[in-house]
Motif scaffolding. Sequence first.
Motif, PDB file in Angstrom:
ATOM      1  N   TYR A  63       0.653  -1.061   0.014  1.00  0.00           N
ATOM      2  CA  TYR A  63       0.029   0.035   0.135  1.00  0.00           C
ATOM      3  C   TYR A  63       0.943   1.192  -0.164  1.00  0.00           C
ATOM      4  CZ  TYR A  63      -2.640   3.888   2.042  1.00  0.00           C
ATOM      5  OH  TYR A  63      -2.917   5.052   2.020  1.00  0.00           O
ATOM      6  N   ILE A  64       1.814   1.141   0.752  1.00  0.00           N
ATOM      7  CA  ILE A  64       2.587   2.477   0.975  1.00  0.00           C
ATOM      8  C   ILE A  64       3.359   2.955  -0.399  1.00  0.00           C
ATOM      9  CG2 ILE A  64       4.999   3.187   2.095  1.00  0.00           C
ATOM     10  CD1 ILE A  64       4.037   1.424   4.574  1.00  0.00           C
ATOM     11  N   ILE A  65       3.933   1.740  -1.100  1.00  0.00           N
ATOM     12  CA  ILE A  65       4.454   2.074  -2.245  1.00  0.00           C
ATOM     13  C   ILE A  65       3.638   2.705  -3.234  1.00  0.00           C
ATOM     14  CG2 ILE A  65       5.517   1.105  -4.473  1.00  0.00           C
ATOM     15  CD1 ILE A  65       6.746  -1.152  -2.321  1.00  0.00           C
ATOM     16  N   PHE A  66       2.338   2.277  -3.578  1.00  0.00           N
ATOM     17  CA  PHE A  66       1.671   2.693  -4.777  1.00  0.00           C
ATOM     18  C   PHE A  66       0.936   3.738  -4.275  1.00  0.00           C
ATOM     19  CE2 PHE A  66       2.365  -1.639  -6.250  1.00  0.00           C
ATOM     20  CZ  PHE A  66       2.750  -1.359  -7.522  1.00  0.00           C
ATOM     21  N   ASN A  67       0.537   3.874  -2.748  1.00  0.00           N
ATOM     22  CA  ASN A  67      -0.253   5.339  -2.535  1.00  0.00           C
ATOM     23  C   ASN A  67       0.768   6.412  -2.506  1.00  0.00           C
ATOM     24  OD1 ASN A  67      -2.454   6.514  -0.902  1.00  0.00           O
ATOM     25  ND2 ASN A  67      -0.803   7.345   0.174  1.00  0.00           N
ATOM     26  N   THR A  68       2.172   6.276  -2.519  1.00  0.00           N
ATOM     27  CA  THR A  68       3.103   7.181  -2.676  1.00  0.00           C
ATOM     28  C   THR A  68       2.902   7.522  -4.204  1.00  0.00           C
ATOM     29  OG1 THR A  68       4.453   6.623  -0.762  1.00  0.00           O
ATOM     30  CG2 THR A  68       5.529   7.849  -2.561  1.00  0.00           C
ATOM     31  N   VAL A  69       3.052   6.672  -5.027  1.00  0.00           N
ATOM     32  CA  VAL A  69       2.930   6.716  -6.393  1.00  0.00           C
ATOM     33  C   VAL A  69       1.993   7.787  -6.963  1.00  0.00           C
ATOM     34  CG1 VAL A  69       2.709   5.806  -8.864  1.00  0.00           C
ATOM     35  CG2 VAL A  69       4.226   4.703  -7.157  1.00  0.00           C
ATOM     36  N   CYS A  70       0.612   7.528  -6.195  1.00  0.00           N
ATOM     37  CA  CYS A  70      -0.269   8.693  -6.811  1.00  0.00           C
ATOM     38  C   CYS A  70      -0.236   9.929  -6.444  1.00  0.00           C
ATOM     39  CB  CYS A  70      -1.456   8.335  -5.654  1.00  0.00           C
ATOM     40  SG  CYS A  70      -2.526   6.671  -5.932  1.00  0.00           S
ATOM     41  N   GLY A  71       0.726  10.164  -5.456  1.00  0.00           N
ATOM     42  CA  GLY A  71       1.181  11.590  -5.242  1.00  0.00           C
ATOM     43  C   GLY A  71       2.021  12.057  -6.764  1.00  0.00           C
ATOM     44  N   PHE A  72       2.666  11.371  -7.090  1.00  0.00           N
ATOM     45  CA  PHE A  72       3.338  11.786  -8.281  1.00  0.00           C
ATOM     46  C   PHE A  72       2.807  11.581  -9.676  1.00  0.00           C
ATOM     47  CE2 PHE A  72       6.607  10.586  -5.126  1.00  0.00           C
ATOM     48  CZ  PHE A  72       7.418  11.393  -5.331  1.00  0.00           C
ATOM     49  N   ALA A  73       1.584  11.261  -9.720  1.00  0.00           N
ATOM     50  CA  ALA A  73       0.726  10.868 -10.824  1.00  0.00           C
ATOM     51  C   ALA A  73       0.678  12.403 -11.812  1.00  0.00           C
ATOM     52  CB  ALA A  73      -0.558  10.559 -10.332  1.00  0.00           C
ATOM     53  N   GLN A  74       0.683  12.134 -13.028  1.00  0.00           N
ATOM     54  CA  GLN A  74       0.837  13.422 -13.951  1.00  0.00           C
ATOM     55  C   GLN A  74      -0.497  12.960 -15.024  1.00  0.00           C
ATOM     56  OE1 GLN A  74       2.357  15.890 -13.368  1.00  0.00           O
ATOM     57  NE2 GLN A  74       3.876  15.126 -11.976  1.00  0.00           N
ATOM     58  N   ASN A  75      -1.144  12.000 -14.903  1.00  0.00           N
ATOM     59  CA  ASN A  75      -2.254  11.750 -15.745  1.00  0.00           C
ATOM     60  C   ASN A  75      -3.152  10.957 -15.024  1.00  0.00           C
ATOM     61  OD1 ASN A  75      -1.169   9.034 -16.461  1.00  0.00           O
ATOM     62  ND2 ASN A  75       0.431   9.894 -17.454  1.00  0.00           N
ATOM     63  N   ASN A  76      -4.326  10.678 -15.670  1.00  0.00           N
ATOM     64  CA  ASN A  76      -5.517   9.777 -15.236  1.00  0.00           C
ATOM     65  C   ASN A  76      -5.309   8.305 -15.287  1.00  0.00           C
ATOM     66  OD1 ASN A  76      -8.253   9.572 -14.083  1.00  0.00           O
ATOM     67  ND2 ASN A  76      -8.733   8.877 -16.192  1.00  0.00           N
ATOM     68  N   ALA A  77      -4.434   7.923 -16.148  1.00  0.00           N
ATOM     69  CA  ALA A  77      -3.919   6.535 -16.086  1.00  0.00           C
ATOM     70  C   ALA A  77      -3.238   6.007 -15.028  1.00  0.00           C
ATOM     71  CB  ALA A  77      -3.362   6.123 -17.305  1.00  0.00           C
ATOM     72  N   THR A  78      -2.313   7.013 -14.665  1.00  0.00           N
ATOM     73  CA  THR A  78      -1.263   6.534 -13.477  1.00  0.00           C
ATOM     74  C   THR A  78      -1.982   6.624 -12.213  1.00  0.00           C
ATOM     75  OG1 THR A  78       0.755   7.478 -14.651  1.00  0.00           O
ATOM     76  CG2 THR A  78       0.850   7.227 -12.623  1.00  0.00           C
ATOM     77  N   MET A  79      -2.921   7.607 -11.939  1.00  0.00           N
ATOM     78  CA  MET A  79      -3.815   7.765 -10.811  1.00  0.00           C
ATOM     79  C   MET A  79      -4.515   6.682 -10.651  1.00  0.00           C
ATOM     80  SD  MET A  79      -4.398   9.452  -8.385  1.00  0.00           S
ATOM     81  CE  MET A  79      -4.020  11.264  -8.314  1.00  0.00           C
ATOM     82  N   ILE A  80      -5.299   6.270 -11.647  1.00  0.00           N
ATOM     83  CA  ILE A  80      -6.374   5.203 -11.476  1.00  0.00           C
ATOM     84  C   ILE A  80      -5.371   3.821 -11.389  1.00  0.00           C
ATOM     85  CG2 ILE A  80      -7.989   3.724 -12.704  1.00  0.00           C
ATOM     86  CD1 ILE A  80      -9.065   6.247 -14.095  1.00  0.00           C
ATOM     87  N   ALA A  81      -4.536   3.403 -11.924  1.00  0.00           N
ATOM     88  CA  ALA A  81      -3.614   2.295 -11.727  1.00  0.00           C
ATOM     89  C   ALA A  81      -3.159   2.230 -10.360  1.00  0.00           C
ATOM     90  CB  ALA A  81      -2.632   1.949 -12.780  1.00  0.00           C
ATOM     91  N   ALA A  82      -2.499   3.245  -9.930  1.00  0.00           N
ATOM     92  CA  ALA A  82      -1.928   3.286  -8.618  1.00  0.00           C
ATOM     93  C   ALA A  82      -2.960   3.429  -7.537  1.00  0.00           C
ATOM     94  CB  ALA A  82      -0.941   4.744  -8.410  1.00  0.00           C
ATOM     95  N   ARG A  83      -4.155   3.976  -7.711  1.00  0.00           N
ATOM     96  CA  ARG A  83      -5.186   4.027  -6.729  1.00  0.00           C
ATOM     97  C   ARG A  83      -5.608   2.367  -6.539  1.00  0.00           C
ATOM     98  NH1 ARG A  83      -6.911   7.001  -2.541  1.00  0.00           N
ATOM     99  NH2 ARG A  83      -9.073   6.883  -3.244  1.00  0.00           N
ATOM    100  N   PHE A  84      -5.873   1.876  -7.716  1.00  0.00           N
ATOM    101  CA  PHE A  84      -6.387   0.556  -7.519  1.00  0.00           C
ATOM    102  C   PHE A  84      -5.138  -0.672  -6.838  1.00  0.00           C
ATOM    103  CE2 PHE A  84      -6.852  -3.875  -9.111  1.00  0.00           C
ATOM    104  CZ  PHE A  84      -8.179  -4.049  -8.904  1.00  0.00           C
ATOM    105  N   LEU A  85      -3.980  -0.351  -7.281  1.00  0.00           N
ATOM    106  CA  LEU A  85      -2.989  -1.214  -6.441  1.00  0.00           C
ATOM    107  C   LEU A  85      -2.734  -0.935  -4.979  1.00  0.00           C
ATOM    108  CD1 LEU A  85      -0.464  -1.396  -9.264  1.00  0.00           C
ATOM    109  CD2 LEU A  85      -1.933  -3.197  -8.574  1.00  0.00           C
ATOM    110  N   ALA A  86      -2.901   0.289  -4.688  1.00  0.00           N
ATOM    111  CA  ALA A  86      -2.899   0.873  -3.233  1.00  0.00           C
ATOM    112  C   ALA A  86      -4.144   0.414  -2.442  1.00  0.00           C
ATOM    113  CB  ALA A  86      -2.766   2.440  -2.991  1.00  0.00           C
TER     114      ALA A  86
END
Length: 544
Positions: A181-204
């Motif tokens: 969770y920690i890894i992918f929730n952190t990725v959400c904060g770096f998201a620059q587009n919708n695809a990255t945000m949605i993928a990282a949110r799902f994995l988190a």
Amino acid sequence: MVGNIHKLPRNPSTPRTAGDIMTLASPEVAPELQAGKINQEPQKVGDLRVSDKDGDWKEKDDLDRPQDLEEQSDVTAEAWIIFDITFDGPDDPLNPLNWPNREKWAVTLLCSMSGLVTLMSGTMMAPALSTIGNDLRLDMAAANLALSIYVLAYAFGPLLLAPSTEIYGRRPVWLLSGTFYIIFNTVCGFAQNNATMIAARFLAGIGASAEFAVTNPVLADCWRPEQRGHSLAISTFIPLLGTAIGPIIGGVITEKIGWRWLFWIVSIFSGLITITGFFLFKEPYAAIILARKAKAVRKSGEHDQYAQHERSTQTLWQKLRITLTRPMRLLLTQPTLQVMSVFMAYNFGINYIMFSTFAELWTQRYGQTVSQSGLNYIALAIGNTIAAQIGARVTDRIWAHLKNRASGVTAPEYRVPMMIPGSLLIPIGLFWYGWAGELKAYWVLTDIGVAIFAAGIILGTQAMQAYVLDSFPKYTSSATAASQFLRSITAFAFPIFAPGMYQALGYGWGNSLLGFLSLMIGVPAPLLLWKFGSKLRAKGKAQW
């Protein structure tokens, strides 16, 4: 060492492994072996079952010495005993039920704090959706998807994680999921587009869903049924508090330092919990504890000592296949779980409608700022707190009263009475909140309706979780995952249609519709379980 003793023949050419030993059992012995019904310690070799040269099993009641076996021409070789390692009596300190309270509360609070992070992450984006949408160039539908996709992961994560706790234990699953969770929730904060945000949110969300796979089984591992109400009060109250404080924190952080810090701050907090758990989270699963005990005994030279968890003829792949499919098999074959799943699914779905639309009510109809709107979530926290504390005490008292009235006999249906006030408070809160918001009543009146709704949700949730734990004590993780699958689907789906519903019907009739449906589902369900619960459980097919 006294335990469940399994009497099997020894062939010198046969490997002495637990799995191989099981395959040697006769038709008469095998059921006893699997059920653990052979509990007495033999006083002489004559208590053993041995095989003759034709492979037939029979009792040897007159053999007083091991060497007597060699004198019998019809006996294949010698015989052995496999001791089933168990706890040393009801007061064994290794048994998690006998742990000191400080150790029980340590694992309970760690699971609860992890749940706080899980549910806080699910709602903290709500006040920031418009800001995130502007920065990532998303419309509100896409922004809402980024919020709700996290909740969708709650449906699928436990289907993998819950059975894994029954193979590897609660502790490793909890620690690894927290790290994931920690890894992918952190990725959400770096998201620059919708695809990255949605993928990282799902994995988190997959990592965070360990809250639904681990917490309830840990409570069943550590706390006796008569203490379950009190432990559930803490384990449900703290996480549900996250649904209230998440939007408050989200509104303040978004206005002060930007929405990206929402994810980074929560990741830091979750990291501190995970590090603490590495030192304080003891393994509470009895099967794993006994397996470790058996290994220690075998290292000391007693090679015929095995725990039930170790005795299996299945390969790892076969065990994983059976275990990982158990939650869905339970859901498809257990009528009580099906009834409970529908009840929980509707409650959780309207709960997430509330979370996803609450801030918009205050910003659009009451003209409040984002941070001001977040403060109204305190009403949810108040409702949760009052219901959790009152519900815990009443739940344990009702359980004890019904147990005494039944001369010590217990049943999962003793948890049903507390579902009834929950099923009534939910629609009352919906009617109150909906029409107060529709008429732009004074803000306190609207928040009172929200608090009533929140109280009903937590009373119902506590009772339903306790019912599942009592109904499926052997595989609490899989049963919990099964009961929560549908509710996570509705938590994802309901907020998607909520904006359209409120636009067409308004807050008054929109929430009234939800309230009427709640009465139709919520009132019959407890009555059905109270009257027919035991019969429904009897109809369920064993899926062990």
